[in-house]
Design a protein around this motif. Structure first.
Motif, PDB file in Angstrom:
ATOM      1  N   SER A  52       0.956  -1.259   0.139  1.00  0.00           N
ATOM      2  CA  SER A  52       0.067   0.033  -0.071  1.00  0.00           C
ATOM      3  C   SER A  52       0.842   1.140  -0.021  1.00  0.00           C
ATOM      4  O   SER A  52       2.031   1.041   0.571  1.00  0.00           O
ATOM      5  N   VAL A  53       0.387   2.460  -0.645  1.00  0.00           N
ATOM      6  CA  VAL A  53       1.134   3.640  -0.712  1.00  0.00           C
ATOM      7  C   VAL A  53       0.919   4.066   0.796  1.00  0.00           C
ATOM      8  O   VAL A  53      -0.155   4.181   1.165  1.00  0.00           O
ATOM      9  N   THR A  54       1.883   4.819   1.120  1.00  0.00           N
ATOM     10  CA  THR A  54       2.165   5.792   2.096  1.00  0.00           C
ATOM     11  C   THR A  54       3.056   7.059   1.918  1.00  0.00           C
ATOM     12  O   THR A  54       3.562   7.075   0.799  1.00  0.00           O
ATOM     13  N   TYR A  55       2.679   8.056   2.672  1.00  0.00           N
ATOM     14  CA  TYR A  55       3.354   9.387   2.209  1.00  0.00           C
ATOM     15  C   TYR A  55       5.216   9.323   1.979  1.00  0.00           C
ATOM     16  O   TYR A  55       5.419   9.863   0.905  1.00  0.00           O
ATOM     17  N   LYS A  61       5.737  14.977  -7.299  1.00  0.00           N
ATOM     18  CA  LYS A  61       6.388  14.868  -8.543  1.00  0.00           C
ATOM     19  C   LYS A  61       5.630  13.820  -9.303  1.00  0.00           C
ATOM     20  O   LYS A  61       5.712  12.491  -9.122  1.00  0.00           O
ATOM     21  N   PHE A  62       5.077  14.009 -10.341  1.00  0.00           N
ATOM     22  CA  PHE A  62       4.404  13.038 -11.459  1.00  0.00           C
ATOM     23  C   PHE A  62       5.302  12.221 -12.117  1.00  0.00           C
ATOM     24  O   PHE A  62       6.295  12.816 -12.922  1.00  0.00           O
ATOM     25  N   GLU A  63       5.534  11.109 -11.653  1.00  0.00           N
ATOM     26  CA  GLU A  63       6.156  10.074 -12.515  1.00  0.00           C
ATOM     27  C   GLU A  63       5.876   8.778 -12.323  1.00  0.00           C
ATOM     28  O   GLU A  63       4.715   8.399 -11.757  1.00  0.00           O
ATOM     29  N   VAL A  64       6.229   8.034 -13.163  1.00  0.00           N
ATOM     30  CA  VAL A  64       5.811   6.247 -12.972  1.00  0.00           C
ATOM     31  C   VAL A  64       6.030   6.003 -11.297  1.00  0.00           C
ATOM     32  O   VAL A  64       7.339   5.954 -11.142  1.00  0.00           O
ATOM     33  N   ILE A  65       5.189   5.616 -10.502  1.00  0.00           N
ATOM     34  CA  ILE A  65       5.536   5.195  -9.017  1.00  0.00           C
ATOM     35  C   ILE A  65       5.111   3.871  -9.158  1.00  0.00           C
ATOM     36  O   ILE A  65       3.949   3.527  -9.355  1.00  0.00           O
ATOM     37  N   GLU A  66       5.997   2.897  -8.624  1.00  0.00           N
ATOM     38  CA  GLU A  66       5.800   1.580  -8.588  1.00  0.00           C
ATOM     39  C   GLU A  66       5.280   1.360  -7.103  1.00  0.00           C
ATOM     40  O   GLU A  66       6.279   0.582  -6.353  1.00  0.00           O
ATOM     41  N   ILE A  67       4.108   1.504  -6.871  1.00  0.00           N
ATOM     42  CA  ILE A  67       3.762   1.254  -5.473  1.00  0.00           C
ATOM     43  C   ILE A  67       2.274   0.978  -5.713  1.00  0.00           C
ATOM     44  O   ILE A  67       1.620   1.221  -6.738  1.00  0.00           O
ATOM     45  N   GLY A  68       1.719   0.180  -4.807  1.00  0.00           N
ATOM     46  CA  GLY A  68       0.171  -0.381  -4.666  1.00  0.00           C
ATOM     47  C   GLY A  68      -0.515   0.642  -4.393  1.00  0.00           C
ATOM     48  O   GLY A  68      -0.089   1.436  -3.552  1.00  0.00           O
ATOM     49  N   SER A  69      -1.533   0.618  -4.964  1.00  0.00           N
ATOM     50  CA  SER A  69      -2.634   1.701  -4.830  1.00  0.00           C
ATOM     51  C   SER A  69      -3.920   0.872  -4.858  1.00  0.00           C
ATOM     52  O   SER A  69      -3.807   0.034  -5.367  1.00  0.00           O
TER      53      SER A  69
END
Length: 184
Positions: free
Chosen positions: A109-112, A136-144
């Motif tokens: 899960s995503v956290t700050y 920063k808008f970029e490809v973020i490899e975290i679960g949402s």
């Protein structure tokens, strides 16, 4: 299938839903509120939950989005990054036991502290509107838990009334739902 036993706030929310849709073509969970009709969408993540406890945690997460007004607060923002900062807010407030969901389902899960800031580093815990502006808008490899692609809320008077009524009912059922981390 809905869990056999859920916390009172979830039971109240479910009783206010006009429709519950099970759709494994949808990856996560979602809520739609259109012309006062409240629809809960339970997707693949929900159907793969191994037990009622995890399903209840996923429902708490979705109710957190609804109660915190994340759908209406999205406005003209890009839905996916908006959902990331809203998920981080829900996890920061411990509205659901996201760690249990992660551990049980192999999820992250995503956290700050995972959200990249424009100025470097990561975003501190802050309201979603501010976190969105800092991110920063970029490809973020975290679960949402989702992308808000199916979660929608119109600006009709019927939807505003329904949101207020459901919010009041949930709050009257469990005044501490957004405070206590367990929705109990």
């Amino acid at each position: 299938m809905l869990p056999k036993v859920v916390p009172p706030a979830i039971a109240t929310f479910l009783s206010c839903c006009d429709e519950v849709i099970y759709d494994d073509n949808f990856p996560t969970l979602g809520t739609a509120l259109i012309y006062g009709k409240l629809t809960l969408i339970l997707g693949e993540l929900y159907s793969k939950a191994p037990n009622d406890k995890i399903k209840a945690e996923l429902l708490k997460h979705e109710l957190g989005h609804f109660m915190l007004g994340h759908l209406t607060r999205c406005k003209e923002r890009y839905p996916q990054p908006w959902n990331l900062v809203c998920d981080a807010a829900i996890h920061q407030q411990e509205i659901c036991d996201y760690r249990l969901v992660d551990e049980t389902m192999g999820f992250k899960s995503v956290t700050y502290d995972q959200l990249p800031a424009k100025q470097g580093g990561t975003i501190p815990p802050t309201p979603p509107e501010i976190a969105y502006d800092l991110m920063k808008f970029e490809v973020i490899e975290i679960g949402s838990c989702g992308s808000m692609s199916h979660s929608k809320c119109d600006d009709s008077i019927e939807s505003k009334a329904k949101r207020a009524i459901v919010g009041a009912k949930v709050t009257n059922t469990d005044r501490d739902f957004l405070k206590n981390g367990n929705g109990a």
